[in-house]
Design a protein around this motif. Structure first.
Motif, PDB file in Angstrom:
ATOM      1  N   ILE A   1      -4.953   4.360  -0.947  1.00  0.00           N
ATOM      2  CA  ILE A   1      -4.040   5.457  -1.239  1.00  0.00           C
ATOM      3  C   ILE A   1      -4.281   6.567  -0.232  1.00  0.00           C
ATOM      4  O   ILE A   1      -5.429   6.906   0.064  1.00  0.00           O
ATOM      5  N   SER A   2      -3.218   7.113   0.324  1.00  0.00           N
ATOM      6  CA  SER A   2      -3.393   8.242   1.230  1.00  0.00           C
ATOM      7  C   SER A   2      -2.298   9.264   0.981  1.00  0.00           C
ATOM      8  O   SER A   2      -1.395   9.037   0.176  1.00  0.00           O
ATOM      9  N   ASN A   3      -2.394  10.364   1.692  1.00  0.00           N
ATOM     10  CA  ASN A   3      -1.449  11.429   1.433  1.00  0.00           C
ATOM     11  C   ASN A   3      -0.939  12.009   2.748  1.00  0.00           C
ATOM     12  O   ASN A   3      -1.694  12.296   3.649  1.00  0.00           O
ATOM     13  N   VAL A   4       0.392  12.101   2.841  1.00  0.00           N
ATOM     14  CA  VAL A   4       1.013  12.779   3.987  1.00  0.00           C
ATOM     15  C   VAL A   4       2.013  13.776   3.429  1.00  0.00           C
ATOM     16  O   VAL A   4       2.974  13.382   2.766  1.00  0.00           O
ATOM     17  N   GLY A   5       1.776  15.053   3.675  1.00  0.00           N
ATOM     18  CA  GLY A   5       2.679  16.086   3.177  1.00  0.00           C
ATOM     19  C   GLY A   5       2.829  15.990   1.665  1.00  0.00           C
ATOM     20  O   GLY A   5       1.842  15.955   0.925  1.00  0.00           O
ATOM     21  N   ALA A   6       4.070  15.889   1.195  1.00  0.00           N
ATOM     22  CA  ALA A   6       4.309  15.844  -0.241  1.00  0.00           C
ATOM     23  C   ALA A   6       4.296  14.417  -0.784  1.00  0.00           C
ATOM     24  O   ALA A   6       4.602  14.183  -1.940  1.00  0.00           O
ATOM     25  N   PHE A   7       3.949  13.465   0.057  1.00  0.00           N
ATOM     26  CA  PHE A   7       4.007  12.067  -0.362  1.00  0.00           C
ATOM     27  C   PHE A   7       2.632  11.463  -0.588  1.00  0.00           C
ATOM     28  O   PHE A   7       1.703  11.709   0.184  1.00  0.00           O
ATOM     29  N   ILE A   8       2.538  10.687  -1.653  1.00  0.00           N
ATOM     30  CA  ILE A   8       1.350   9.856  -1.827  1.00  0.00           C
ATOM     31  C   ILE A   8       1.772   8.439  -1.433  1.00  0.00           C
ATOM     32  O   ILE A   8       2.730   7.898  -1.993  1.00  0.00           O
ATOM     33  N   ASN A   9       1.093   7.877  -0.457  1.00  0.00           N
ATOM     34  CA  ASN A   9       1.466   6.550   0.037  1.00  0.00           C
ATOM     35  C   ASN A   9       0.398   5.541  -0.318  1.00  0.00           C
ATOM     36  O   ASN A   9      -0.790   5.833  -0.224  1.00  0.00           O
ATOM     37  N   LEU A  10       0.838   4.348  -0.715  1.00  0.00           N
ATOM     38  CA  LEU A  10      -0.170   3.352  -0.997  1.00  0.00           C
ATOM     39  C   LEU A  10       0.125   2.016  -0.346  1.00  0.00           C
ATOM     40  O   LEU A  10       1.281   1.680  -0.106  1.00  0.00           O
ATOM     41  N   THR A  11      -0.924   1.296  -0.069  1.00  0.00           N
ATOM     42  CA  THR A  11      -0.724  -0.061   0.420  1.00  0.00           C
ATOM     43  C   THR A  11      -1.149  -1.026  -0.676  1.00  0.00           C
ATOM     44  O   THR A  11      -1.994  -0.722  -1.510  1.00  0.00           O
ATOM     45  N   ILE A  12      -0.528  -2.188  -0.629  1.00  0.00           N
ATOM     46  CA  ILE A  12      -0.761  -3.194  -1.653  1.00  0.00           C
ATOM     47  C   ILE A  12      -1.626  -4.295  -1.051  1.00  0.00           C
ATOM     48  O   ILE A  12      -1.501  -4.608   0.136  1.00  0.00           O
ATOM     49  N   ASP A  13      -2.453  -4.876  -1.856  1.00  0.00           N
ATOM     50  CA  ASP A  13      -3.228  -6.019  -1.401  1.00  0.00           C
ATOM     51  C   ASP A  13      -2.268  -7.197  -1.237  1.00  0.00           C
ATOM     52  O   ASP A  13      -1.843  -7.830  -2.202  1.00  0.00           O
ATOM     53  N   LYS A  14      -1.918  -7.438  -0.001  1.00  0.00           N
ATOM     54  CA  LYS A  14      -0.861  -8.424   0.276  1.00  0.00           C
ATOM     55  C   LYS A  14      -1.260  -9.825  -0.161  1.00  0.00           C
ATOM     56  O   LYS A  14      -0.436 -10.623  -0.583  1.00  0.00           O
ATOM     57  N   LYS A  15      -2.546 -10.102  -0.051  1.00  0.00           N
ATOM     58  CA  LYS A  15      -2.993 -11.455  -0.400  1.00  0.00           C
ATOM     59  C   LYS A  15      -2.814 -11.725  -1.892  1.00  0.00           C
ATOM     60  O   LYS A  15      -2.269 -12.740  -2.296  1.00  0.00           O
ATOM     61  N   LEU A  16      -3.256 -10.754  -2.676  1.00  0.00           N
ATOM     62  CA  LEU A  16      -3.128 -10.909  -4.134  1.00  0.00           C
ATOM     63  C   LEU A  16      -1.662 -11.021  -4.541  1.00  0.00           C
ATOM     64  O   LEU A  16      -1.279 -11.871  -5.350  1.00  0.00           O
ATOM     65  N   LEU A  17      -0.867 -10.145  -3.948  1.00  0.00           N
ATOM     66  CA  LEU A  17       0.548 -10.126  -4.277  1.00  0.00           C
ATOM     67  C   LEU A  17       1.191 -11.474  -3.937  1.00  0.00           C
ATOM     68  O   LEU A  17       1.886 -12.081  -4.755  1.00  0.00           O
ATOM     69  N   ALA A  18       0.923 -11.941  -2.738  1.00  0.00           N
ATOM     70  CA  ALA A  18       1.536 -13.200  -2.281  1.00  0.00           C
ATOM     71  C   ALA A  18       1.167 -14.340  -3.213  1.00  0.00           C
ATOM     72  O   ALA A  18       2.023 -15.114  -3.645  1.00  0.00           O
TER      73      ALA A  18
END
Ligand code: ARG
Length: 566
Positions: free
Chosen positions: A76-93
């Motif tokens: 999870i990271s933050n840029v300006g007013a946005f909280i952005n997240l990345t998903i564990d692509k392996k688990l998702l797939a």
């Protein structure tokens, strides 16, 4: 699954603000356009605005809450007013692929509509006339919506409200009595009846009294005159044959074929109800209902006592409410009838019923050729059945060129030709006018139905006689973007179908299938699928198979058949 994570984030945050601040805030969870920023993004403006707290505080409070939404959240990271997240692509797939392969064609099924009844009114050709392009649009859009709604768990009921009543039948009868030939009609009903109808209009331009005769003939039908009804019944039967030909070709059936004539004896109670509610008004001998300043009054009964289109629709809607207990009723009808459905809604409202908000005119635009309206009207400029046959013929020729040894060419060309017509329509938002171009639509490449079928055929040939073990895959490869892009597309199937259902827009699904096919073809251009390494090979096959399942099921929901070879 991305969708379910997004939903979970929304829910968990909204609950948090409710509990913590007793504030009701609607959280929007998006997917950033720029993939670099992450897979999911949550803008926090609305929270800052509602709670009147500094942005840094809001962000640092929200991050740990979001973190608990799913195990698949990787960072999870933050840029300006946005909280952005990345998903564990392996688990998702892994989860997505297992799910699709396990569920097969029921993947994407939704519970959105469970317990809800929806009545759909579509196709509804005026059978004394030639089946028009507008009716073809209504048929294709309505059929797809019906399938999409069913997939979402709605209990649907499809009605072909045949235009088998009204002055046009009076015209037919008069034309038949004057110039008709029984044997000729028997032999070639559609052609002969169309010619009679055209002749009626031509002669009526010279001699307007023909119109009066036609009205009189229709009056007799309404008064149950045996001779006229007999003639009507025969003309109806003969003229229905053209529509049936088209439904057979498209492989479409309806739950009910109760047309306008079915309501001939059901209008009186409605007229009486209007009267008892003091809504009916005399106007130069006719009966009308005032509907307000903004729209013209509804004409309920003609001066000669004859019923009207809207009177029949009124009788029909009450019958349907009682019979099918609909929560929503959808009318898939062209833009040009906007006023009619506004009037129908207003009438129901004026009569004091609360279901007027659940009457929906699912409107659509015209087909254009070189910017002008395409028409089947006078003399059948374009014969629809012929257009469909032409598409099938063109598909046949293409197959002949590309794959001359193919078995079953006719059968396949039929599916491909129909796919061309149906997809060329459904890929556009229904409310728009469409520039119709048969040549473009039949092509195997570009944004066409045959392109989607062709992509499916490529996958089918990759998978032919292959087996693979979904429990022995290499999930690391799903981190690569051409892999993940495809997985992500597949994971969006259900939410796409739901969106199509909610917006009554098969075009959403159609466009999705195009991107799915594009993602697959991109993947296939980069990756050799049948590789040495067993685990990678299993992953590749699983991904190809899942793509095919979604593609086939998506096509089915548009009313298009998949093929295994072409
Ligand atoms: N037969 C009508 C027409 O072609 C369409 C009927 C639409 N459905 C309805 N319930 N009014 O114009």
């Amino acid at each position: 699954m991305i969708e379910s994570i997004k939903e979970q984030i929304k829910k968990i945050l909204e609950d948090f603000y409710k509990k913590q601040y007793n504030a009701t805030i609607s959280i929007v969870v998006e997917e950033p356009k720029n993939i670099e920023l992450g897979d999911i993004s949550v803008p926090m403006f609305s929270v800052v605005k509602t709670l009147r707290k500094p942005m840094p505080q809001i962000i640092s409070e929200a991050i740990p809450v979001i973190q608990t939404a799913s195990d698949a959240i990787q960072s999870i990271s933050n840029v300006g007013a946005f909280i952005n997240l990345t998903i564990d692509k392996k688990l998702l797939a892994q989860e997505v692929l297992k799910n699709v392969i396990l569920l097969d064609s029921s993947y994407g099924n939704s519970t959105l509509g469970v317990g809800k009844n929806v009545t759909l009114d579509y196709s509804a050709p005026n059978i004394a006339k030639s089946f028009s392009i507008g009716h073809l649009r209504s048929t294709m859009i309505g059929n797809s919506l019906n399938l999409i709604l069913k997939k979402c768990g709605f209990n649907t009921f499809s009605i072909n409200y045949l235009g088998d009543w009204g002055t046009q039948f009076g015209k037919m009868i008069v034309a038949y009595q004057k110039w008709g030939d029984f044997d000729k009609i028997k032999k070639n009903p559609i052609k002969e009846l169309t010619e009679l109808y055209v002749r009626f209009h031509e002669e009526a331009e010279q001699d307007p009294s023909l119109e009066d005769e036609a009205r009189e003939a229709f009056r007799k039908m309404e008064l149950q005159d045996a001779e006229y009804l007999e003639l009507w019944r025969w003309i109806r039967e003969e003229s229905l044959k053209e529509s049936v030909q088209i439904y057979d070709l498209l492989d479409i059936t309806f739950d009910s074929y109760n047309g306008e004539a079915f309501y001939n004896d059901k209008m009186e109670p409605v007229v009486l109800e209007l009267e008892s509610k003091n809504l009916l008004k005399e106007d130069q001998g006719a009966k009308i209902v005032d509907l307000g300043e903004d729209i013209p009054p509804a004409l309920i009964k003609r001066r000669d006592g004859g019923s009207l289109y809207i009177t029949r629709d009124l009788a029909a809607i009450f019958y349907r409410k009682k019979e099918y207990k609909f929560d929503d009723i959808l009318y898939v009808v062209g833009n040009e009838q906007k006023l009619h459905f506004t009037q129908l809604k207003r009438l129901i409202e004026k009569m004091g019923y609360d279901f007027s908000d659940h009457i929906e005119h699912v409107n659509f635009g015209l087909y254009l050729t070189n910017g002008k309206k395409m028409s089947t009207r006078k003399g059948g400029v374009v014969k629809l059945y012929d257009v469909l046959m032409k598409a099938i013929q063109m598909a046949y020729q293409l197959i002949e060129e590309k794959n001359p040894t193919l078995q079953n060419k006719e059968e396949i060309a039929k599916s491909v030709g129909i796919a061309a017509i149906v997809f060329a329509d459904l890929k556009n938002h229904r409310s728009l006018d469409i520039e119709f171009n048969l040549e473009q639509s039949v092509k195997f490449e570009g944004q066409t139905g045959p392109y989607l079928q062709y992509t499916g055929v490529r996958i089918a040939s990759i998978l032919k006689n292959k087996t693979f073990d979904i429990d022995h895959t290499n999930i690391d490869i799903f981190e690569q973007s051409h892999y993940f892009e495809l997985v992500k597309q597949i994971s969006l199937f259900q939410s796409t179908i739901e969106k199509s259902a909610i917006e009554r827009a098969p075009s959403i699904l159609a466009k999705y299938l195009l991107s799915l096919a594009q993602s697959f073809n991109k993947f296939y251009s980069i990756e050799k699928i049948n590789v040495e390494d067993e685990c990678i090979r299993n992953s590749n096959f699983a991904l190809a198979k899942a793509t095919r399942i979604v593609l086939n099921e998506g096509l089915r929901l548009l009313g298009i058949k998949y093929v295994n070879e072409m």
